[in-house]
Scaffold this motif. Structure first.
Motif, PDB file in Angstrom:
ATOM      1  N   LEU A 188       0.812  -1.226   0.000  1.00 44.24           N
ATOM      2  CA  LEU A 188       0.000   0.000   0.000  1.00 44.24           C
ATOM      3  C   LEU A 188       0.846   1.277   0.000  1.00 44.24           C
ATOM      4  O   LEU A 188       0.603   2.173  -0.827  1.00 44.24           O
ATOM      5  N   PRO A 189       1.863   1.406   0.891  1.00 42.97           N
ATOM      6  CA  PRO A 189       2.660   2.644   0.862  1.00 42.97           C
ATOM      7  C   PRO A 189       3.282   2.902  -0.507  1.00 42.97           C
ATOM      8  O   PRO A 189       3.300   4.030  -0.998  1.00 42.97           O
ATOM      9  N   GLY A 246       2.130   1.962  -3.450  1.00 47.40           N
ATOM     10  CA  GLY A 246       1.079   2.404  -4.379  1.00 47.40           C
ATOM     11  C   GLY A 246       0.725   3.864  -4.158  1.00 47.40           C
ATOM     12  O   GLY A 246       0.516   4.619  -5.119  1.00 47.40           O
ATOM     13  N   LEU A 247       0.682   4.294  -2.891  1.00 47.96           N
ATOM     14  CA  LEU A 247       0.365   5.702  -2.599  1.00 47.96           C
ATOM     15  C   LEU A 247       1.524   6.602  -3.015  1.00 47.96           C
ATOM     16  O   LEU A 247       1.309   7.705  -3.537  1.00 47.96           O
ATOM     17  N   ASP A 248       2.761   6.136  -2.818  1.00 47.68           N
ATOM     18  CA  ASP A 248       3.932   6.914  -3.271  1.00 47.68           C
ATOM     19  C   ASP A 248       3.877   7.129  -4.786  1.00 47.68           C
ATOM     20  O   ASP A 248       4.216   8.205  -5.286  1.00 47.68           O
ATOM     21  N   GLU A 249       3.467   6.091  -5.513  1.00 49.96           N
ATOM     22  CA  GLU A 249       3.366   6.210  -6.972  1.00 49.96           C
ATOM     23  C   GLU A 249       2.325   7.262  -7.357  1.00 49.96           C
ATOM     24  O   GLU A 249       2.540   8.046  -8.284  1.00 49.96           O
ATOM     25  N   MET A 250       1.202   7.270  -6.637  1.00 50.04           N
ATOM     26  CA  MET A 250       0.176   8.291  -6.923  1.00 50.04           C
ATOM     27  C   MET A 250       0.771   9.681  -6.729  1.00 50.04           C
ATOM     28  O   MET A 250       0.593  10.568  -7.557  1.00 50.04           O
ATOM     29  N   ARG A 274      -1.506   7.143   6.139  1.00 49.23           N
ATOM     30  CA  ARG A 274      -0.706   6.626   4.999  1.00 49.23           C
ATOM     31  C   ARG A 274      -0.635   7.658   3.876  1.00 49.23           C
ATOM     32  O   ARG A 274       0.392   7.796   3.211  1.00 49.23           O
ATOM     33  N   LEU A 275      -1.754   8.352   3.650  1.00 47.60           N
ATOM     34  CA  LEU A 275      -1.745   9.378   2.602  1.00 47.60           C
ATOM     35  C   LEU A 275      -0.794  10.515   2.981  1.00 47.60           C
ATOM     36  O   LEU A 275      -0.040  11.006   2.140  1.00 47.60           O
ATOM     37  N   ARG A 276      -0.813  10.904   4.245  1.00 45.31           N
ATOM     38  CA  ARG A 276       0.108  11.967   4.693  1.00 45.31           C
ATOM     39  C   ARG A 276       1.551  11.484   4.554  1.00 45.31           C
ATOM     40  O   ARG A 276       2.417  12.220   4.096  1.00 45.31           O
ATOM     41  N   ALA A 277       1.786  10.225   4.931  1.00 44.22           N
ATOM     42  CA  ALA A 277       3.153   9.689   4.855  1.00 44.22           C
ATOM     43  C   ALA A 277       3.653   9.657   3.406  1.00 44.22           C
ATOM     44  O   ALA A 277       4.845   9.771   3.150  1.00 44.22           O
ATOM     45  N   ALA A 278       2.723   9.525   2.455  1.00 46.64           N
ATOM     46  CA  ALA A 278       3.115   9.505   1.035  1.00 46.64           C
ATOM     47  C   ALA A 278       3.366  10.923   0.516  1.00 46.64           C
ATOM     48  O   ALA A 278       3.760  11.093  -0.636  1.00 46.64           O
ATOM     49  N   GLY A 279       3.082  11.931   1.344  1.00 49.33           N
ATOM     50  CA  GLY A 279       3.381  13.307   0.943  1.00 49.33           C
ATOM     51  C   GLY A 279       2.166  14.123   0.538  1.00 49.33           C
ATOM     52  O   GLY A 279       2.316  15.253   0.076  1.00 49.33           O
ATOM     53  N   PHE A 280       0.965  13.564   0.709  1.00 51.80           N
ATOM     54  CA  PHE A 280      -0.239  14.345   0.382  1.00 51.80           C
ATOM     55  C   PHE A 280      -0.534  15.325   1.519  1.00 51.80           C
ATOM     56  O   PHE A 280      -0.259  15.034   2.691  1.00 51.80           O
TER      57      PHE A 280
END
Ligand code: SAM
Length: 258
Positions: A155-156, A158-162, A231-237
């Motif tokens: 999951l992390p 996939g969110l990083d890719e987004m 998780r979204l925040r951790a991906a940089g959103f």
């Protein structure tokens, strides 16, 4: 419309038996099983969806699209596009993006999609893994992903890719099932998704791969709302928010790229 592909076929034909369902998100072969599962249920996927969601799934997609504030010159990316429900919803929204890229790794789901000529002319379908998007950094304005992230192997990642492919100012909207917080609604959802839905869906689809046993199990064992937002925040959103739909059993997560 042709489907571009950067992908070889996967193995994973075993289906979801009780052992594999013990902890589906931790299996090393999760992606291969998910791909094989969607290939197997592709012909009946949309029919099952609209029956088991009582036709509500179209409304959930519209809520996700409204959260994105799409502009007419936007490039939209629909990750885990499947048979194209979200692509059709994006293409008929007002305003609508100028280009929609649909990505999915299931060849049969992509092939089962059907598009009116004007939707096909503004859409590119790509067979690829959402964990390795064949797109340049900062190349899209809005991203949708409906009922896809729960299936990711990682999951992390996939969110990083987004986040990687989203331009500064870009927006993402993710729809996913989540057990309701309210105890009574949670019991009702567990009964419906764990007992009634698998029987109805398996009857319509003649499911032989355990797809509709995987569905409730993968929801129960997936990230809860607060953790998904983390998780979204951790991906940089940034400006991450979530909204509950359908008595709390569906969540739409929204984030932005600065
Ligand atoms: C439940 S379906 C959702 C389809 C569509 N978004 C909808 O709302 O009807 C999930 C889709 O995600 C795709 N998928 C799951 N994991 C994927 C991945 N890692 N890369 C690409 N597609 C993936 C599956 O092949 C399947 O078509």
């Amino acid at each position: 419309m042709t489907v571009q592909s950067d992908r070889k076929g996967q193995t994973g034909r075993e289906g979801w038996d009780s052992a594999a369902l013990a902890d589906p998100h931790r299996r090393d072969d999760k992606a291969a099983r998910v791909e094989a599962m969607f290939d197997a249920i592709a012909p009946t996927y949309e029919r099952v969806n609209s029956v088991v969601s009582l036709g509500r799934d179209a409304a959930w997609r519209r809520v996700a699209i409204r959260a994105l504030a799409v502009k007419a010159d936007d490039v939209a990316l629909d990750i885990c596009c499947g048979t194209g429900d979200m692509i059709r919803a994006l293409a008929t929204a007002t305003p609508r993006p100028r280009l929609i890229i649909g990505v999915d790794f299931s060849e049969q789901m992509l092939r089962a999609g059907h598009y009116a000529a004007d939707v096909a002319s503004m859409t590119a379908l790509v067979r690829a893994d959402a964990q390795r998007l064949p797109l340049a950094d900062a190349s899209v304005d809005v991203i949708t992903c409906a009922f896809g992230v729960r299936n990711f192997q990682d999951l992390p990642r996939g969110l990083d890719e987004m986040r990687r492919v989203l331009r500064p100012g870009g927006r993402v909207a993710i729809l996913e099932f989540a057990p309701p917080d309210n105890v009574i609604a949670r019991w009702g959802f567990a009964f419906y998704s764990g007992v009634l839905l698998p029987r109805i869906a398996a009857w319509i689809s003649r499911d032989r791969v355990g797809a509709y046993r995987y569905l409730p199990r993968s929801i129960q064992t997936f990230e809860k709302r607060g953790m998904m937002a983390e998780r979204l925040r951790a991906a940089g959103f940034t400006r991450v928010s979530s909204k509950s739909l359908n008595l709390g059993s569906v969540a739409v997560y929204r984030g932005e790229a600065d």
